[in-house]
Design a protein around this motif. Sequence first.
Motif, PDB file in Angstrom:
ATOM      1  N   ALA A 166       0.847  -1.147  -0.019  1.00  0.00           N
ATOM      2  CA  ALA A 166      -0.167  -0.051  -0.049  1.00  0.00           C
ATOM      3  C   ALA A 166       0.909   1.216   0.065  1.00  0.00           C
ATOM      4  O   ALA A 166       0.358   2.106  -0.634  1.00  0.00           O
ATOM      5  CB  ALA A 166      -0.825  -0.039   1.248  1.00  0.00           C
ATOM      6  N   LEU A 167       2.125   1.437   0.652  1.00  0.00           N
ATOM      7  CA  LEU A 167       2.835   2.551   0.658  1.00  0.00           C
ATOM      8  C   LEU A 167       3.437   2.777  -0.886  1.00  0.00           C
ATOM      9  O   LEU A 167       3.587   3.978  -1.044  1.00  0.00           O
ATOM     10  CB  LEU A 167       4.015   2.106   1.486  1.00  0.00           C
ATOM     11  N   TRP A 168       3.694   1.712  -1.516  1.00  0.00           N
ATOM     12  CA  TRP A 168       4.119   2.031  -2.774  1.00  0.00           C
ATOM     13  C   TRP A 168       3.251   2.843  -3.596  1.00  0.00           C
ATOM     14  O   TRP A 168       3.446   3.638  -4.310  1.00  0.00           O
ATOM     15  CB  TRP A 168       4.579   0.591  -3.555  1.00  0.00           C
ATOM     16  N   TYR A 169       1.945   2.133  -3.423  1.00  0.00           N
ATOM     17  CA  TYR A 169       0.963   2.747  -4.304  1.00  0.00           C
ATOM     18  C   TYR A 169       0.587   4.195  -3.696  1.00  0.00           C
ATOM     19  O   TYR A 169       0.113   4.949  -4.563  1.00  0.00           O
ATOM     20  CB  TYR A 169      -0.443   2.043  -4.211  1.00  0.00           C
ATOM     21  N   VAL A 170       0.535   4.480  -2.470  1.00  0.00           N
ATOM     22  CA  VAL A 170       0.031   5.660  -2.082  1.00  0.00           C
ATOM     23  C   VAL A 170       1.474   6.690  -2.583  1.00  0.00           C
ATOM     24  O   VAL A 170       1.442   7.707  -3.117  1.00  0.00           O
ATOM     25  CB  VAL A 170       0.085   5.800  -0.530  1.00  0.00           C
ATOM     26  N   GLY A 171       2.649   6.243  -2.448  1.00  0.00           N
ATOM     27  CA  GLY A 171       3.813   6.977  -2.991  1.00  0.00           C
ATOM     28  C   GLY A 171       3.801   7.347  -4.370  1.00  0.00           C
ATOM     29  O   GLY A 171       4.169   8.372  -4.826  1.00  0.00           O
ATOM     30  N   ARG A 172       3.516   6.283  -5.051  1.00  0.00           N
ATOM     31  CA  ARG A 172       3.178   6.328  -6.530  1.00  0.00           C
ATOM     32  C   ARG A 172       2.089   7.545  -7.035  1.00  0.00           C
ATOM     33  O   ARG A 172       2.418   8.536  -7.718  1.00  0.00           O
ATOM     34  CB  ARG A 172       2.940   5.080  -7.101  1.00  0.00           C
ATOM     35  N   GLY A 173       1.020   7.277  -6.360  1.00  0.00           N
ATOM     36  CA  GLY A 173      -0.079   8.208  -6.633  1.00  0.00           C
ATOM     37  C   GLY A 173       0.016   9.580  -6.187  1.00  0.00           C
ATOM     38  O   GLY A 173      -0.282  10.410  -7.001  1.00  0.00           O
TER      39      GLY A 173
ATOM     40  N   SER B  58       1.463  15.236  -7.103  1.00  0.00           N
ATOM     41  CA  SER B  58       2.231  16.400  -6.853  1.00  0.00           C
ATOM     42  C   SER B  58       2.857  16.822  -8.041  1.00  0.00           C
ATOM     43  O   SER B  58       2.912  18.187  -8.288  1.00  0.00           O
ATOM     44  CB  SER B  58       3.401  15.774  -6.167  1.00  0.00           C
ATOM     45  N   ILE B  59       3.116  16.427  -9.111  1.00  0.00           N
ATOM     46  CA  ILE B  59       3.737  16.912 -10.243  1.00  0.00           C
ATOM     47  C   ILE B  59       2.501  17.730 -11.148  1.00  0.00           C
ATOM     48  O   ILE B  59       2.811  18.659 -11.704  1.00  0.00           O
ATOM     49  CB  ILE B  59       4.515  16.006 -11.290  1.00  0.00           C
TER      50      ILE B  59
ATOM     51  N   ALA C 250       4.904  16.030   0.730  1.00  0.00           N
ATOM     52  CA  ALA C 250       5.064  15.668   2.088  1.00  0.00           C
ATOM     53  C   ALA C 250       4.435  14.029   2.032  1.00  0.00           C
ATOM     54  O   ALA C 250       5.334  13.167   2.850  1.00  0.00           O
ATOM     55  CB  ALA C 250       4.586  16.202   3.053  1.00  0.00           C
ATOM     56  N   VAL C 251       3.412  13.906   1.625  1.00  0.00           N
ATOM     57  CA  VAL C 251       2.846  12.567   1.932  1.00  0.00           C
ATOM     58  C   VAL C 251       3.563  11.564   0.989  1.00  0.00           C
ATOM     59  O   VAL C 251       4.034  10.306   1.339  1.00  0.00           O
ATOM     60  CB  VAL C 251       1.288  12.219   1.603  1.00  0.00           C
ATOM     61  N   HIS C 252       3.965  12.017  -0.359  1.00  0.00           N
ATOM     62  CA  HIS C 252       4.907  11.131  -1.016  1.00  0.00           C
ATOM     63  C   HIS C 252       6.130  10.646  -0.372  1.00  0.00           C
ATOM     64  O   HIS C 252       6.670   9.621  -0.318  1.00  0.00           O
ATOM     65  CB  HIS C 252       5.086  12.021  -2.454  1.00  0.00           C
TER      66      HIS C 252
ATOM     67  N   LEU D 234       9.661   6.893   2.389  1.00  0.00           N
ATOM     68  CA  LEU D 234      10.610   6.781   3.514  1.00  0.00           C
ATOM     69  C   LEU D 234      10.099   5.420   4.363  1.00  0.00           C
ATOM     70  O   LEU D 234      11.112   4.690   4.978  1.00  0.00           O
ATOM     71  CB  LEU D 234      10.597   8.086   4.437  1.00  0.00           C
ATOM     72  N   LEU D 235       8.784   5.351   4.367  1.00  0.00           N
ATOM     73  CA  LEU D 235       8.336   4.230   5.416  1.00  0.00           C
ATOM     74  C   LEU D 235       8.301   2.756   4.501  1.00  0.00           C
ATOM     75  O   LEU D 235       8.235   1.742   5.064  1.00  0.00           O
ATOM     76  CB  LEU D 235       6.868   4.355   5.709  1.00  0.00           C
ATOM     77  N   ASP D 236       8.318   2.841   3.246  1.00  0.00           N
ATOM     78  CA  ASP D 236       8.282   1.789   2.392  1.00  0.00           C
ATOM     79  C   ASP D 236       9.593   1.100   2.319  1.00  0.00           C
ATOM     80  O   ASP D 236      10.729   1.582   2.019  1.00  0.00           O
ATOM     81  CB  ASP D 236       7.926   2.227   0.903  1.00  0.00           C
ATOM     82  N   PRO D 237       9.652  -0.311   2.835  1.00  0.00           N
ATOM     83  CA  PRO D 237      10.755  -0.860   2.901  1.00  0.00           C
ATOM     84  C   PRO D 237      11.599  -0.874   1.368  1.00  0.00           C
ATOM     85  O   PRO D 237      12.655  -1.167   1.365  1.00  0.00           O
ATOM     86  CB  PRO D 237      10.748  -2.122   3.688  1.00  0.00           C
ATOM     87  N   ASP D 238      10.698  -1.344   0.429  1.00  0.00           N
ATOM     88  CA  ASP D 238      11.219  -1.402  -0.958  1.00  0.00           C
ATOM     89  C   ASP D 238      11.922  -0.206  -1.494  1.00  0.00           C
ATOM     90  O   ASP D 238      12.780  -0.425  -2.320  1.00  0.00           O
ATOM     91  CB  ASP D 238      10.230  -1.802  -1.861  1.00  0.00           C
TER      92      ASP D 238
END
Length: 191
Positions: free
Chosen positions: A3-10, A15-16, A59-61, A66-70
Motif C-alpha cells: 500500500a505504501l508503494w501505491y500511495v507514494g506512486r499516486g 504532486s507533479i 510531504a505524503v509522497h 521513507l516508510l516503504d521498505p522497498d
Amino acid sequence: MNALWYVGRGTGLVSILLLTLVVALGVANRCGRRVLGLPRFAVAAVHRSASLLGVVFVAVHVLTLLLDPDARLSVLDLVLPFHAALSPFWYGLGTVAFDLLAALVVTSLLRARIGPRVWRGVHWLAYACWPIALGHGLGSGSDAGSGWMLVVVGVCVAAVLGAVAWRFSPRFAEVDDRRAATIPRPTAGAR
C-alpha cells in the motif's frame, strides 16, 4: 507491491500535476490581467491553495516512500542529494526538488520578515524545482515509460513551456484595453 508503494506512486503523480498548475498560475498572476475570466486576486488564491496542496502531496509522497521498505530510503536521503542506495541519481533529483520546495515554503512563510525582493529572488527557484521534480519522476517512477504517463508528462511540459514562453513574450506586458480605459489617469495639475 504494498500500500505504501501505491500511495507514494499516486501522490508523486498528483504532486507533479499540482506543481505544474502552481507554476502556470504563478506566471499567469504576474501579468496583472484577468486569466480565464478570473480576476487577479482569484488567480492568486488558486495559486496559493494549489501550492499548499502540492506541498501536502509532496510531504505524503516523501513520507510514504521513507516508510516503504522497498524504496530503501533513509532520512539522510531526503536532505542529502545523490546518496540513496537505490537509483542515487534519480532519487537525488527528488531530494534536490524537495530541498528547493522547502526553501520556497520557508521563504513564503517568512515573506513579511525577509522582504519582497529576497522572497521574489528565492521564488524564482520554482522554475528550477519543477523540471528537476519532473526528471525525478521520469527517472525513478515505475510508470515513467507507460503511454498514459507520457501523455501526462507531455501535457505538463506543454503547460509550463507555454506559460514561460508567454511570460517572456512582448504580449505578456500588454495591458488589456478595457482595463486601461477604466484606470483613472492623473490630470496635469495632480501630483
